[in-house]
Design a protein around this motif. Structure first.
Motif, mmCIF file in Angstrom:
data_model
loop_
_atom_site.group_PDB
_atom_site.id
_atom_site.type_symbol
_atom_site.label_atom_id
_atom_site.label_comp_id
_atom_site.label_asym_id
_atom_site.label_seq_id
_atom_site.Cartn_x
_atom_site.Cartn_y
_atom_site.Cartn_z
ATOM 1 N N ASN A 48 72.268 61.798 -4.389
ATOM 2 C CA ASN A 48 73.175 62.203 -3.300
ATOM 3 C C ASN A 48 73.966 63.469 -3.640
ATOM 4 O O ASN A 48 75.179 63.542 -3.425
ATOM 5 N N ASN A 50 75.060 67.227 -3.004
ATOM 6 C CA ASN A 50 75.217 68.135 -1.876
ATOM 7 C C ASN A 50 74.490 69.453 -2.181
ATOM 8 O O ASN A 50 74.711 70.055 -3.228
ATOM 9 N N ASP A 102 87.372 66.255 7.560
ATOM 10 C CA ASP A 102 86.064 66.090 8.186
ATOM 11 C C ASP A 102 85.292 67.402 8.143
ATOM 12 O O ASP A 102 85.334 68.204 9.071
ATOM 13 N N GLN A 103 84.619 67.640 7.024
ATOM 14 C CA GLN A 103 83.722 68.782 6.820
ATOM 15 C C GLN A 103 84.421 70.140 6.923
ATOM 16 O O GLN A 103 83.910 71.076 7.533
ATOM 17 N N GLN A 128 83.766 64.298 2.805
ATOM 18 C CA GLN A 128 82.376 63.884 2.878
ATOM 19 C C GLN A 128 81.544 64.739 1.934
ATOM 20 O O GLN A 128 81.789 65.939 1.807
ATOM 21 N N GLU A 156 79.960 59.179 1.355
ATOM 22 C CA GLU A 156 78.724 59.516 2.059
ATOM 23 C C GLU A 156 78.999 59.824 3.526
ATOM 24 O O GLU A 156 78.476 60.787 4.078
ATOM 25 N N HIS A 157 79.827 58.976 4.155
ATOM 26 C CA HIS A 157 80.096 59.134 5.582
ATOM 27 C C HIS A 157 81.581 58.905 5.862
ATOM 28 O O HIS A 157 82.158 57.903 5.421
ATOM 29 N N LYS A 159 83.003 58.066 8.654
ATOM 30 C CA LYS A 159 83.243 56.873 9.484
ATOM 31 C C LYS A 159 83.319 55.603 8.642
ATOM 32 O O LYS A 159 84.164 54.745 8.893
ATOM 33 N N ASP A 160 82.449 55.484 7.651
ATOM 34 C CA ASP A 160 82.490 54.305 6.783
ATOM 35 C C ASP A 160 83.809 54.250 6.010
ATOM 36 O O ASP A 160 84.380 53.178 5.808
ATOM 37 N N ASN A 204 84.687 65.421 14.374
ATOM 38 C CA ASN A 204 83.469 64.942 15.026
ATOM 39 C C ASN A 204 83.815 63.939 16.126
ATOM 40 O O ASN A 204 84.608 63.028 15.907
ATOM 41 N N SER A 206 82.293 61.417 17.289
ATOM 42 C CA SER A 206 82.037 60.021 16.921
ATOM 43 C C SER A 206 83.146 59.466 16.034
ATOM 44 O O SER A 206 83.409 58.256 16.035
ATOM 45 N N VAL A 207 83.814 60.341 15.281
ATOM 46 C CA VAL A 207 84.953 59.932 14.459
ATOM 47 C C VAL A 207 86.170 59.677 15.337
ATOM 48 O O VAL A 207 86.909 58.698 15.150
#
Length: 244
Positions: A48, A50, A102-103, A128, A156-157, A159-160, A204, A206-207
């Protein structure tokens, strides 16, 4: 990227990843090919790591050595996992204050945010793995060394991570212009994590759907948004004001 914080050459990077060095990001030449490069890609995906594809000119700027189409940056700090960071924060007995990025991709913005976070008592920063700014020489310099004082967690995410923090009793507040609620109307005097979005896209969508509250800063000029590090400072100092 400072030269003492980089590894160049495919085999050297593979060995560094295998040895569990703190690899922050790997830059891969766009048209790179060959069996050894395939091995590197497999190792990066398995661990994992980047990475991003870049023109050869960027690699040439990073190092004058024979990079073989790959240059890796080594983080000057160690990263926490989310559970360890949360346990560490709870164990202090103080009211948690976390920051989720967030990114955010610009190293100087990242460094400026870390500096403000350290000054306002943030307990940890969550980023992330994919799409986030590296912790490199620019980050260290812009943070004025604060990067060594604030725990940073890579996940990793996003949202998690949010679901985990919510399950741990921490309220999530998103800094976004996509709300009618003013920051100064939000109760920040409770266990809290603030999310700041990327420089170009914000948080995002979705977030945004899974956070408890959204808040924005009042804007009176003709420009519709602040630099993310400035906006982050405004949010964090409102937390300080409410908790003082």
């Amino acid at each position: 990227m400072e030269k003492e914080q980089q590894i160049f050459g495919i085999r050297a990077i593979i060995e560094a990843i295998t040895a569990k060095k703190e690899i922050d990001k790997v830059f891969i030449q766009k048209d790179a090919a060959g069996e050894l490069m395939k091995d590197l890609m497999k190792v990066m995906k398995r661990n994992n790591i980047n990475f991003s594809y870049v023109p050869v000119e960027k690699l040439n700027r990073l190092t004058a050595n024979n990079h073989q189409g790959a240059v890796a940056s080594i983080s000057p700090v160690s990263f926490y996992d989310l559970e360890s960071l949360t346990e560490k924060v709870v164990a202090t007995g103080k009211m948690p204050l976390l920051l989720i990025l967030d990114q955010i991709s610009d190293a100087r913005n990242f460094g400026a945010i870390i500096r403000t976070a350290e000054c306002t008592g943030v307990d940890g920063i969550i980023v992330q793995k994919a799409g986030s700014a590296p912790v490199n020489g620019d980050t260290v310099k812009t943070s004025a060394g604060a990067v060594f004082n604030v725990p940073i967690c890579k996940v990793e995410h996003i949202k998690d991570a949010i679901f985990y923090l919510q399950g741990s009793g921490i309220k999530i507040v998103a800094a976004t212009e996509k709300t009618e609620q003013n920051l100064y109307a939000v109760n920040l005097n409770e266990p809290l994590a603030i999310i700041m979005g990327s420089e170009d896209r914000g948080i995002n969508p979705s977030v945004l759907k899974i956070v408890e509250e959204k808040a924005k800063l009042p804007m009176f000029g003709s420009i519709g948004s602040l630099n993310v590090s400035v906006a982050c400072g405004a949010f964090l100092y409102e937390v300080v004001r409410q908790r003082s």
